[in-house]
Design a protein around this motif. Structure first.
Motif, PDB file in Angstrom:
ATOM      1  N   VAL A   1      -9.878   5.469   4.177  1.00  0.00           N
ATOM      2  CA  VAL A   1     -11.156   5.801   4.801  1.00  0.00           C
ATOM      3  C   VAL A   1     -11.499   4.820   5.920  1.00  0.00           C
ATOM      4  N   LEU A   2     -11.581   3.534   5.624  1.00  0.00           N
ATOM      5  CA  LEU A   2     -12.035   2.560   6.617  1.00  0.00           C
ATOM      6  C   LEU A   2     -11.083   2.440   7.798  1.00  0.00           C
ATOM      7  N   TYR A   3      -9.831   2.066   7.529  1.00  0.00           N
ATOM      8  CA  TYR A   3      -8.881   1.888   8.624  1.00  0.00           C
ATOM      9  C   TYR A   3      -8.520   3.224   9.280  1.00  0.00           C
TER      10      TYR A   3
ATOM     11  N   MET B   1       0.838  -1.195   0.000  1.00  0.00           N
ATOM     12  CA  MET B   1       0.000   0.000   0.000  1.00  0.00           C
ATOM     13  C   MET B   1       0.872   1.244   0.000  1.00  0.00           C
ATOM     14  N   ARG B   2       1.897   1.278   0.852  1.00  0.00           N
ATOM     15  CA  ARG B   2       2.772   2.450   0.945  1.00  0.00           C
ATOM     16  C   ARG B   2       3.548   2.668  -0.354  1.00  0.00           C
TER      17      ARG B   2
ATOM     18  N   GLY C   1      -8.458   2.321  -5.546  1.00  0.00           N
ATOM     19  CA  GLY C   1      -9.673   2.084  -4.775  1.00  0.00           C
ATOM     20  C   GLY C   1      -9.399   1.415  -3.442  1.00  0.00           C
ATOM     21  N   VAL C   2      -8.584   0.381  -3.463  1.00  0.00           N
ATOM     22  CA  VAL C   2      -8.251  -0.322  -2.223  1.00  0.00           C
ATOM     23  C   VAL C   2      -7.468   0.591  -1.291  1.00  0.00           C
ATOM     24  N   THR C   3      -6.506   1.289  -1.833  1.00  0.00           N
ATOM     25  CA  THR C   3      -5.683   2.163  -1.006  1.00  0.00           C
ATOM     26  C   THR C   3      -6.514   3.288  -0.399  1.00  0.00           C
TER      27      THR C   3
ATOM     28  N   TRP D   1      -1.113   8.839  -2.655  1.00  0.00           N
ATOM     29  CA  TRP D   1      -0.475   9.707  -3.653  1.00  0.00           C
ATOM     30  C   TRP D   1       0.188   8.869  -4.749  1.00  0.00           C
ATOM     31  N   ARG D   2       0.885   7.834  -4.335  1.00  0.00           N
ATOM     32  CA  ARG D   2       1.568   6.982  -5.320  1.00  0.00           C
ATOM     33  C   ARG D   2       0.573   6.168  -6.145  1.00  0.00           C
ATOM     34  N   ALA D   3      -0.482   5.664  -5.503  1.00  0.00           N
ATOM     35  CA  ALA D   3      -1.496   4.901  -6.240  1.00  0.00           C
ATOM     36  C   ALA D   3      -2.228   5.807  -7.227  1.00  0.00           C
ATOM     37  N   ALA D   4      -2.461   7.057  -6.841  1.00  0.00           N
ATOM     38  CA  ALA D   4      -3.109   8.006  -7.747  1.00  0.00           C
ATOM     39  C   ALA D   4      -2.209   8.318  -8.933  1.00  0.00           C
ATOM     40  N   ALA D   5      -0.908   8.385  -8.699  1.00  0.00           N
ATOM     41  CA  ALA D   5       0.024   8.649  -9.793  1.00  0.00           C
ATOM     42  C   ALA D   5       0.046   7.485 -10.789  1.00  0.00           C
ATOM     43  N   ALA D   6      -0.154   6.274 -10.292  1.00  0.00           N
ATOM     44  CA  ALA D   6      -0.135   5.098 -11.160  1.00  0.00           C
ATOM     45  C   ALA D   6      -1.495   4.796 -11.781  1.00  0.00           C
TER      46      ALA D   6
END
Length: 122
Positions: free
Chosen positions: A21-23, A5-6, A13-15, A90-95
């Motif tokens: 949001v959830l955790y 995740m990091r 979506g998962v991240t 941020w990284r997941a959004a970039a990808a």
């Protein structure tokens, strides 16, 4: 899974929804519970004032000490977690390649989450 995740290796979506949001909400809820327990015991969240003016070494309030340590610990865990989630989102959004618009919204939410965390701590 936390390392992935990091690193931004999980889907946006998962991240965002699971880790952000959830955790994040569950951890914020835990912070609020310890804050309420601390306030109930010490009648303040200003620990510096409590320990400099109201605390007695001769008759220490062990529950106040316990709730203070729990509160400080959960705040530190919360800060560490949120910093990692912000980096992960941020990284997941970039990808994220499906929609530039959704990627931008995720990054905007990251900035809002960061400001919320700063305002909550201070």
């Amino acid at each position: 899974m936390f390392k992935k995740m990091r690193a931004g290796e999980l889907s946006l979506g998962v991240t965002l929804w699971k880790f952000g949001v959830l955790y994040g909400a569950l951890l914020t809820f835990a912070v609020k519970i310890f804050e309420k327990l601390l306030v109930r015991q010490t009648h303040t969240t200003d620990l510096l004032t409590y320990y400099t003016k109201n605390f007695s070494l001769l008759t220490p309030d062990t529950m106040a000490i316990l709730w203070s340590l729990c509160y400080i610990t959960i705040i530190l865990v919360w800060i560490f977690y949120l910093l990692n989630v912000v980096v992960g989102i941020w990284r997941a959004a970039a990808a994220y390649e499906r929609s530039r618009w959704l990627s931008g919204i995720a990054r905007l939410l990251t900035i809002v989450l960061t400001f919320y965390a700063i305002m909550t701590v201070f």
